[in-house]
Design a protein around this motif. Sequence first.
Motif, mmCIF file in Angstrom:
data_model
loop_
_atom_site.group_PDB
_atom_site.id
_atom_site.type_symbol
_atom_site.label_atom_id
_atom_site.label_comp_id
_atom_site.label_asym_id
_atom_site.label_seq_id
_atom_site.Cartn_x
_atom_site.Cartn_y
_atom_site.Cartn_z
ATOM 1 N N GLU A 99 -23.991 78.901 -5.003
ATOM 2 C CA GLU A 99 -24.561 77.740 -5.669
ATOM 3 C C GLU A 99 -25.616 77.041 -4.824
ATOM 4 O O GLU A 99 -25.938 75.900 -5.072
ATOM 5 N N GLN A 100 -26.162 77.695 -3.836
ATOM 6 C CA GLN A 100 -27.161 77.093 -2.964
ATOM 7 C C GLN A 100 -28.348 76.623 -3.799
ATOM 8 O O GLN A 100 -28.785 77.297 -4.720
ATOM 9 N N VAL A 101 -28.870 75.442 -3.468
ATOM 10 C CA VAL A 101 -30.001 74.867 -4.180
ATOM 11 C C VAL A 101 -31.259 75.119 -3.370
ATOM 12 O O VAL A 101 -31.291 74.895 -2.178
ATOM 13 N N ASP A 102 -32.302 75.618 -4.037
ATOM 14 C CA ASP A 102 -33.573 75.756 -3.327
ATOM 15 C C ASP A 102 -34.557 74.729 -3.856
ATOM 16 O O ASP A 102 -34.239 73.946 -4.727
ATOM 17 N N SER A 103 -35.735 74.724 -3.312
ATOM 18 C CA SER A 103 -36.685 73.651 -3.611
ATOM 19 C C SER A 103 -37.225 73.693 -5.042
ATOM 20 O O SER A 103 -37.888 72.769 -5.467
ATOM 21 N N THR A 104 -36.935 74.745 -5.803
ATOM 22 C CA THR A 104 -37.435 74.817 -7.173
ATOM 23 C C THR A 104 -36.365 74.461 -8.198
ATOM 24 O O THR A 104 -36.689 74.249 -9.361
ATOM 25 N N ASN A 105 -35.097 74.395 -7.820
ATOM 26 C CA ASN A 105 -34.021 74.073 -8.751
ATOM 27 C C ASN A 105 -33.891 72.574 -8.935
ATOM 28 O O ASN A 105 -34.028 71.809 -7.993
ATOM 29 N N ALA A 106 -33.578 72.174 -10.163
ATOM 30 C CA ALA A 106 -33.392 70.754 -10.457
ATOM 31 C C ALA A 106 -32.100 70.265 -9.813
ATOM 32 O O ALA A 106 -31.089 70.949 -9.826
ATOM 33 N N VAL A 107 -32.172 69.048 -9.248
ATOM 34 C CA VAL A 107 -30.991 68.464 -8.621
ATOM 35 C C VAL A 107 -30.413 67.330 -9.457
ATOM 36 O O VAL A 107 -29.448 66.700 -9.046
ATOM 37 N N ASP A 108 -31.009 67.078 -10.623
ATOM 38 C CA ASP A 108 -30.473 66.042 -11.503
ATOM 39 C C ASP A 108 -30.866 66.307 -12.942
ATOM 40 O O ASP A 108 -31.575 67.272 -13.239
ATOM 41 N N ASP A 109 -30.406 65.430 -13.832
ATOM 42 C CA ASP A 109 -30.658 65.612 -15.252
ATOM 43 C C ASP A 109 -32.090 65.279 -15.654
ATOM 44 O O ASP A 109 -32.487 65.529 -16.785
ATOM 45 N N ARG B 171 -30.107 62.811 8.251
ATOM 46 C CA ARG B 171 -31.084 63.493 9.118
ATOM 47 C C ARG B 171 -31.341 64.908 8.633
ATOM 48 O O ARG B 171 -32.474 65.398 8.697
ATOM 49 N N GLY B 172 -30.310 65.564 8.130
ATOM 50 C CA GLY B 172 -30.464 66.911 7.585
ATOM 51 C C GLY B 172 -31.374 66.938 6.369
ATOM 52 O O GLY B 172 -32.166 67.871 6.197
ATOM 53 N N TRP B 173 -31.280 65.907 5.519
ATOM 54 C CA TRP B 173 -32.189 65.832 4.365
ATOM 55 C C TRP B 173 -33.622 65.664 4.836
ATOM 56 O O TRP B 173 -34.527 66.283 4.310
ATOM 57 N N MET B 174 -33.808 64.778 5.805
ATOM 58 C CA MET B 174 -35.157 64.483 6.277
ATOM 59 C C MET B 174 -35.796 65.697 6.951
ATOM 60 O O MET B 174 -37.004 65.890 6.880
ATOM 61 N N ASP B 175 -34.973 66.526 7.591
ATOM 62 C CA ASP B 175 -35.462 67.726 8.276
ATOM 63 C C ASP B 175 -35.428 68.967 7.392
ATOM 64 O O ASP B 175 -35.735 70.058 7.855
ATOM 65 N N ALA B 176 -34.997 68.804 6.132
ATOM 66 C CA ALA B 176 -34.842 69.906 5.177
ATOM 67 C C ALA B 176 -33.801 70.919 5.629
ATOM 68 O O ALA B 176 -33.832 72.077 5.229
ATOM 69 N N ALA B 177 -32.848 70.479 6.460
ATOM 70 C CA ALA B 177 -31.774 71.357 6.908
ATOM 71 C C ALA B 177 -30.559 71.282 5.985
ATOM 72 O O ALA B 177 -29.743 72.197 5.959
ATOM 73 N N GLU B 178 -30.455 70.193 5.221
ATOM 74 C CA GLU B 178 -29.351 69.979 4.284
ATOM 75 C C GLU B 178 -29.914 69.896 2.872
ATOM 76 O O GLU B 178 -30.965 69.299 2.659
ATOM 77 N N PRO B 179 -29.206 70.463 1.894
ATOM 78 C CA PRO B 179 -29.670 70.342 0.516
ATOM 79 C C PRO B 179 -29.472 68.925 -0.024
ATOM 80 O O PRO B 179 -28.535 68.232 0.361
ATOM 81 N N VAL B 180 -30.362 68.507 -0.882
ATOM 82 C CA VAL B 180 -30.275 67.209 -1.551
ATOM 83 C C VAL B 180 -29.494 67.437 -2.840
ATOM 84 O O VAL B 180 -29.811 68.351 -3.600
ATOM 85 N N ASP B 181 -28.471 66.611 -3.100
ATOM 86 C CA ASP B 181 -27.683 66.795 -4.309
ATOM 87 C C ASP B 181 -27.921 65.679 -5.320
ATOM 88 O O ASP B 181 -28.519 64.647 -5.002
ATOM 89 N N ASP B 182 -27.447 65.894 -6.530
ATOM 90 C CA ASP B 182 -27.683 64.936 -7.603
ATOM 91 C C ASP B 182 -27.034 63.588 -7.338
ATOM 92 O O ASP B 182 -27.580 62.545 -7.693
ATOM 93 N N ASP B 183 -25.883 63.574 -6.688
ATOM 94 C CA ASP B 183 -25.187 62.320 -6.409
ATOM 95 C C ASP B 183 -26.034 61.400 -5.538
ATOM 96 O O ASP B 183 -26.166 60.215 -5.827
ATOM 97 N N VAL B 184 -26.623 61.945 -4.492
ATOM 98 C CA VAL B 184 -27.415 61.108 -3.588
ATOM 99 C C VAL B 184 -28.708 60.656 -4.252
ATOM 100 O O VAL B 184 -29.152 59.529 -4.046
ATOM 101 N N VAL B 185 -29.306 61.506 -5.083
ATOM 102 C CA VAL B 185 -30.538 61.119 -5.774
ATOM 103 C C VAL B 185 -30.246 59.978 -6.738
ATOM 104 O O VAL B 185 -30.986 58.992 -6.794
ATOM 105 N N MET B 186 -29.148 60.072 -7.487
ATOM 106 C CA MET B 186 -28.801 59.004 -8.432
ATOM 107 C C MET B 186 -28.471 57.703 -7.699
ATOM 108 O O MET B 186 -28.904 56.624 -8.116
ATOM 109 N N LYS B 187 -27.734 57.802 -6.608
ATOM 110 C CA LYS B 187 -27.406 56.602 -5.838
ATOM 111 C C LYS B 187 -28.668 55.984 -5.244
ATOM 112 O O LYS B 187 -28.842 54.758 -5.261
ATOM 113 N N ALA B 188 -29.558 56.818 -4.742
ATOM 114 C CA ALA B 188 -30.809 56.335 -4.162
ATOM 115 C C ALA B 188 -31.669 55.653 -5.232
ATOM 116 O O ALA B 188 -32.305 54.635 -4.954
ATOM 117 N N ARG B 189 -31.664 56.184 -6.449
ATOM 118 C CA ARG B 189 -32.419 55.548 -7.535
ATOM 119 C C ARG B 189 -31.891 54.137 -7.800
ATOM 120 O O ARG B 189 -32.658 53.210 -8.030
#
Length: 81
Positions: free
Chosen positions: A5-15, A54-72
Motif C-alpha cells: 500500500e505504499q503511496v507515491d507522489s502521483t497517488n491521491a492522499v485524500d478525497d 521531519r520525514g515529511w519535510m525530507d520526503a522520507a516519510e509518506p504523507v497520509d490523508d489524516d495529516v492532510v485533513m488535520k493540517a487543513r
Amino acid sequence: MGDDEQVDSTNAVDDRGTSEAEGRAFLKRLRDAGFGGSDEQFALALGRPIEEVRGWMDAAEPVDDDVVMKARGIAHERGIE
C-alpha cells in the motif's frame, strides 16, 4: 500501511485528489507560515512525532490523508491558504 500500500507522489492522499507531492508542499507552507518554520511546533499542533514531521519535510516519510485533513483544519483556524 502495508508494503503493498505504499503511496507515491502521483497517488491521491485524500478525497480531494491531493497528490502526495501536493500534500507535502501544503504541509511545508503551513509549517512555514503558521509555525515560523518550526518542525517542533508543527509536530505538537498535529499531535505527531517530530521525527515524522521531519520525514515529511525530507520526503522520507509518506504523507497520509489524516495529516492532510488535520493540517487543513489548522490552516483554516489560522486563516492560512
